[in-house]
Enzyme design. Structure first.
Site, PDB file in Angstrom:
ATOM      1  CG  ASP A  17      -1.936   0.712   1.197  1.00 49.35           C
ATOM      2  OD1 ASP A  17      -2.327   1.200   0.038  1.00 49.35           O
ATOM      3  OD2 ASP A  17      -2.782   1.303   2.222  1.00 49.35           O
ATOM      4  N   GLY A  20      -0.134   5.319  -4.292  1.00 50.89           N
ATOM      5  CA  GLY A  20      -0.662   6.705  -4.711  1.00 50.89           C
ATOM      6  C   GLY A  20      -0.031   8.095  -3.886  1.00 50.89           C
ATOM      7  CG  HIS A  34      -0.288   2.107  -9.303  1.00 45.48           C
ATOM      8  ND1 HIS A  34      -0.420   1.749  -8.006  1.00 45.48           N
ATOM      9  CD2 HIS A  34      -1.333   2.899  -9.696  1.00 45.48           C
ATOM     10  CE1 HIS A  34      -1.645   2.252  -7.479  1.00 45.48           C
ATOM     11  NE2 HIS A  34      -2.325   3.102  -8.462  1.00 45.48           N
ATOM     12  CG  LEU A 128       9.571 -17.021  -3.573  1.00 45.36           C
ATOM     13  CD1 LEU A 128       9.674 -17.001  -2.098  1.00 45.36           C
ATOM     14  CD2 LEU A 128       9.764 -15.641  -4.187  1.00 45.36           C
ATOM     15  NE  ARG A 186      -7.837   0.669   5.517  1.00 46.99           N
ATOM     16  CZ  ARG A 186      -7.417   1.853   5.794  1.00 46.99           C
ATOM     17  NH1 ARG A 186      -7.289   2.331   6.873  1.00 46.99           N
ATOM     18  NH2 ARG A 186      -6.998   2.832   4.880  1.00 46.99           N
TER      19      ARG A 186
HETATM   20  C1  IPE Z   1      -5.391  -2.764  -0.303  1.00 41.97           C
HETATM   21  O1  IPE Z   1      -5.041  -1.418  -0.631  1.00 41.97           O
HETATM   22  C2  IPE Z   1      -5.435  -3.440  -1.532  1.00 41.97           C
HETATM   23  C3  IPE Z   1      -4.116  -3.530  -2.248  1.00 41.97           C
HETATM   24  C4  IPE Z   1      -3.067  -3.141  -1.715  1.00 41.97           C
HETATM   25  C5  IPE Z   1      -4.255  -4.098  -3.560  1.00 41.97           C
HETATM   26  P1  IPE Z   1      -6.343  -0.253  -0.328  1.00 41.97           P
HETATM   27  O2  IPE Z   1      -5.453   1.006  -0.626  1.00 41.97           O
HETATM   28  O3  IPE Z   1      -7.256  -0.591  -1.607  1.00 41.97           O
HETATM   29  O4  IPE Z   1      -7.119  -0.346   0.793  1.00 41.97           O
HETATM   30  P2  IPE Z   1      -7.822   0.775   1.846  1.00 41.97           P
HETATM   31  O5  IPE Z   1      -8.877   1.310   0.681  1.00 41.97           O
HETATM   32  O6  IPE Z   1      -6.858   1.813   2.176  1.00 41.97           O
HETATM   33  O7  IPE Z   1      -8.531  -0.088   2.938  1.00 41.97           O
HETATM   34  C1  IPE Z   2      -1.527   0.130  -3.298  1.00 36.75           C
HETATM   35  O1  IPE Z   2      -1.335   1.663  -3.668  1.00 36.75           O
HETATM   36  C2  IPE Z   2      -1.861  -0.232  -4.823  1.00 36.75           C
HETATM   37  C3  IPE Z   2      -3.191  -0.710  -4.888  1.00 36.75           C
HETATM   38  C4  IPE Z   2      -4.469  -0.659  -4.225  1.00 36.75           C
HETATM   39  C5  IPE Z   2      -3.624  -1.175  -6.385  1.00 36.75           C
HETATM   40  P1  IPE Z   2      -2.639   2.775  -3.398  1.00 36.75           P
HETATM   41  O2  IPE Z   2      -2.984   2.930  -4.639  1.00 36.75           O
HETATM   42  O3  IPE Z   2      -3.699   2.215  -2.563  1.00 36.75           O
HETATM   43  O4  IPE Z   2      -1.735   3.904  -2.493  1.00 36.75           O
HETATM   44  P2  IPE Z   2      -2.660   4.727  -1.698  1.00 36.75           P
HETATM   45  O5  IPE Z   2      -3.024   4.196  -0.563  1.00 36.75           O
HETATM   46  O6  IPE Z   2      -3.564   5.750  -2.463  1.00 36.75           O
HETATM   47  O7  IPE Z   2      -1.262   5.655  -1.390  1.00 36.75           O
HETATM   48 MG    MG Z   3      -4.182   2.321  -0.549  1.00 36.46          MG
END
Ligand code: IPE
Ligand code: IPE
Ligand code: MG
Length: 233
Positions: A17, A20, A34, A128, A186
């Site tokens: 995570d 973004g 990404h 792996l 979470r």
């Molecule tokens: C969880 O991250 C899903 C992935 C890392 C693919 P999100 O960014 O979607 O989760 P929330 O919305 O913060 O719970």
């Molecule tokens: C995790 O990064 C990747 C995916 C859920 C695909 P995010 O895109 O959720 O990044 P943030 O949480 O917005 O920083």
């Molecule tokens: Mg996220």
């Protein structure tokens, strides 16, 4: 840390995570976050092999991520397409077995096709096991298991093993350690059935900045935990 102190098999699961936020901090479009996330994944796979991790699972796209803007979803699908196509040979050379968990039906047909192709191509590898969770949701997985039991005409009481054996990747051991990056604490619908006795580790590092040292630190934390599974030690 030596390999012989690690349990075998040893399954590390990562909620990757923060892509973004990483991009935002650098005033870049989210998609570049990404892309940088893919590079972090490459580093992590190599580091996992070096540490003696036998199974590495990664949360790449959740069943809830369809709520994102269409442009981001399209960008992510292109990235998956490109990465699977380009990386399979390299993965094969490294003896990595690639598996996918999630609902293939909900994904664009060519992406699902590439997933099947990559699984077949790497099936005989013995190093792996990398489990990519794509269009994965823990609740959907449990519902799918229940529906398979119904479809099989099951009329006798259901046991835990009946559910476990019908998961998307039933041969994968339960995660020993679940790591989430970016400071969120979470599970966001990841490995809900399988996480029952997983150790959880949270770090503020944003996924694109994650590297071998961060993985090592998480594993060291794991080694200091006492797992009791409800019993007294
Ligand atoms: C969880 O991250 C899903 C992935 C890392 C693919 P999100 O960014 O979607 O989760 P929330 O919305 O913060 O719970
Ligand atoms: C995790 O990064 C990747 C995916 C859920 C695909 P995010 O895109 O959720 O990044 P943030 O949480 O917005 O920083
Ligand atoms: Mg996220």
């Amino acid at each position: 840390m030596s390999e012989d102190v690690l349990p075998r098999p040893f399954h590390v699961a990562i909620i990757m995570d923060g892509n973004g936020r990483w991009a935002k901090k650098k005033r870049l479009p989210r998609l570049l976050g990404h892309r940088a996330g893919i590079r972090a994944l490459e580093r992590t796979v190599r580091a996992a092999e070096g540490l003696g991790i036998t199974h590495l699972s990664i949360y790449a796209f959740s069943t809830e991520n369809w709520k994102r803007p269409e442009t981001e979803i399209k960008g992510l699908m292109s990235l998956f397409r490109f990465s699977i196509r380009r990386k399979v040979d390299e993965i094969s050379r490294e003896n990595v077995r690639l598996r996918f968990a999630g609902k293939k039906e909900g994904l664009p047909g060519d992406v699902a096709g590439l997933m099947n192709w990559a699984e077949e191509k790497t099936a005989a590898n013995t190093g792996l096991t990398l489990v990519a969770c794509l269009n994965y949701g823990g609740r959907a997985e449990i519902v799918d298991c229940v529906n398979s039991l119904i479809a099989e005409g099951r009329t006798t009481p259901v046991m835990e093993e009946d559910i476990t054996g019908r998961m998307y990747a039933p041969e994968i051991p339960m995660p020993d350690l679940i790591i989430r990056t970016s400071g969120e604490q979470r599970l966001s619908n990841f490995w809900l059935w399988q996480c029952a006795y997983s150790e959880l580790y949270f770090t503020d590092v944003l996924w694109p900045d994650f590297g071998p040292e961060d993985l090592k630190r998480a594993v060291e934390h794991f080694l200091n935990r006492e797992r009791r599974y409800g019993a007294i030690k």
